[in-house]
Scaffold this active site. Structure first.
Site, PDB file in Angstrom:
ATOM      1  CG  ASP A 153      -0.240  -0.165   2.529  1.00 27.47           C
ATOM      2  OD1 ASP A 153       1.017  -0.212   2.543  1.00 27.47           O
ATOM      3  OD2 ASP A 153      -0.921  -0.240   3.575  1.00 27.47           O
ATOM      4  CG  ASP A 229       5.528  -2.288  13.776  1.00 31.76           C
ATOM      5  OD1 ASP A 229       5.158  -3.196  14.560  1.00 31.76           O
ATOM      6  OD2 ASP A 229       4.731  -1.475  13.278  1.00 31.76           O
TER       7      ASP A 229
END
Length: 386
Positions: A153, A229
């Protein structure tokens, strides 16, 4: 009868001649491609580029179009891969339709997911597994020295590849740099100004980033089950190392729908400014970003900023010419100040987003810079009585 045989023989000969011509053309084409591959092998890749995909074929198509627009001219430097998690047929068909430009990898994982806390999304566990598998494949099976990770994306800036090529030299030279990112969390249009400006940060930005094989050798064996992350942002994993990030983002994240359910999209992602000019990174001296030079470089910027105190800091800052610095006392105070300016309030493991030695910098009524400074930042940077 004889005449018919002669005609049949002539037609057979014509067919054979046509087949021979087609075979010759095919052989010539294969020879050209083989020669091109040999030539390409003399070009050591800067990094493999992998687009992480799952089940959003429409998003993937938009990302591929953006990447190929700038990758085609540097394809031998940046071999391109799509890594699909799962078996969504539309994503697979889309990826395979680019078979002559992009290598396809597929991660099929049938092992059940056991979340550690009730109510957690399984997706975050699957994403972590996919990342580990894909990076293991690229570093160990394909033996690349560096990998750039994109998601399905994202769009990229015109100078995306040149930026990472320049940054690769920094990664190789300075082992205190853990990774290089194309992202600035406070990269919204109103907070950026200079497309040439780069910073060191103690906070892992992600969203279009590059790491080396030596770093992956360290991370792979202990890779987390989920939330990879945030795991990268833990001090125990960072070990005092930092990240390079731009002021103006080199990626744009258009993923309103996904595992994060569009979290922060309208407030933080949609208004991001992606760089739209082609910076000549080869001509830029980036040595100021090396560990032994950067602290002094950053301290000099901070030293020249005017200290500001008071209740309405955003208003006061608006009325001052030149750079400004504002000290915060703790996390709660930082969040209150950040809220006034509408920049990210979030911290992870004691570090605010984008911070370097406790300092968060952003533009406000550009080109003015605002530095939000922790109680210990000045001491860390060797600034006395400023």
């Amino acid at each position: 009868m004889q005449q018919e045989q002669i005609v049949a023989l002539e037609e057979g000969k014509k067919r054979k001649d046509q087949e021979c011509a087609q075979l010759k053309a095919l052989v010539n084409d294969l020879e050209k491609k083989t020669l091109q591959r040999i030539i390409d092998k003399t070009q050591v890749p800067v990094a493999a580029v992998v687009i992480m995909a799952c089940n959003r074929a429409d998003y993937l198509e938009r990302t591929i179009a953006s990447v190929l627009k700038y990758q085609r001219s540097v394809a031998s430097k940046y071999p391109l891969f799509i890594s699909q998690d799962g078996s969504d047929p539309n994503v697979k068909a889309k990826a395979l339709s680019y078979f002559n430009q992009i290598s396809y990898m597929q991660h099929i994982d049938y092992d059940p997911v056991h979340t550690e806390r009730p109510g957690e999304l399984i997706a975050y566990y699957k994403i972590a597994r996919h990342y580990k598998w894909a990076l293991d494949e690229l570093f160990y099976k394909h033996n690349f020295d560096r990998v750039i990770i994109l998601e399905d994306d994202m769009e990229i800036a015109p100078d995306f590849f040149d930026y990472f090529e320049a940054a690769a030299a920094l990664l190789d030279k300075d082992k205190s740099i853990m990774a290089v990112s194309s992202w600035n969390d406070n990269g919204q249009k109103q907070f950026v100004y200079d497309p040439y400006a780069l910073y060191r940060s103690d906070f892992f930005p992600g969203l279009g980033w590059m790491l080396t094989k030596s770093t992956w050798n360290e991370l792979s064996p202990k890779w987390p089950k989920a939330y990879w992350d945030d795991w990268m942002r833990l001090k125990d994993n960072r070990k005092g190392r930092q990240f390079i990030r731009p002021e103006v983002c080199r990626t744009y994240n258009f993923g309103e729908h996904g595992s994060s359910m569009g979290q922060f999209f309208q407030s933080y992602l949609e208004p991001i400014k992606m760089n739209d000019i082609k910076v000549d990174w080869k001509s830029q001296d980036l040595s100021y970003l090396l560990e032994d030079k950067y602290a002094k470089y950053f301290a000099d910027l901070l030293r020249m900023a005017k200290p500001v105190h008071g209740p309405d800091l955003a208003l006061m800052t608006s009325n001052i010419d030149g750079d400004v610095r504002i000290q915060y006392t703790d996390q709660s105070d930082f969040e209150n100040i950040a809220r006034q300016f509408r920049v990210f309030e979030e911290w992870k493991d004691g570090v605010p987003r984008t911070a370097y030695k406790g300092v968060v910098v952003f533009r406000y009524h550009p080109p003015k810079r605002v530095f939000l400074v922790s109680p210990d930042s000045l001491r860390q940077l060797g600034i006395e009585n400023a």
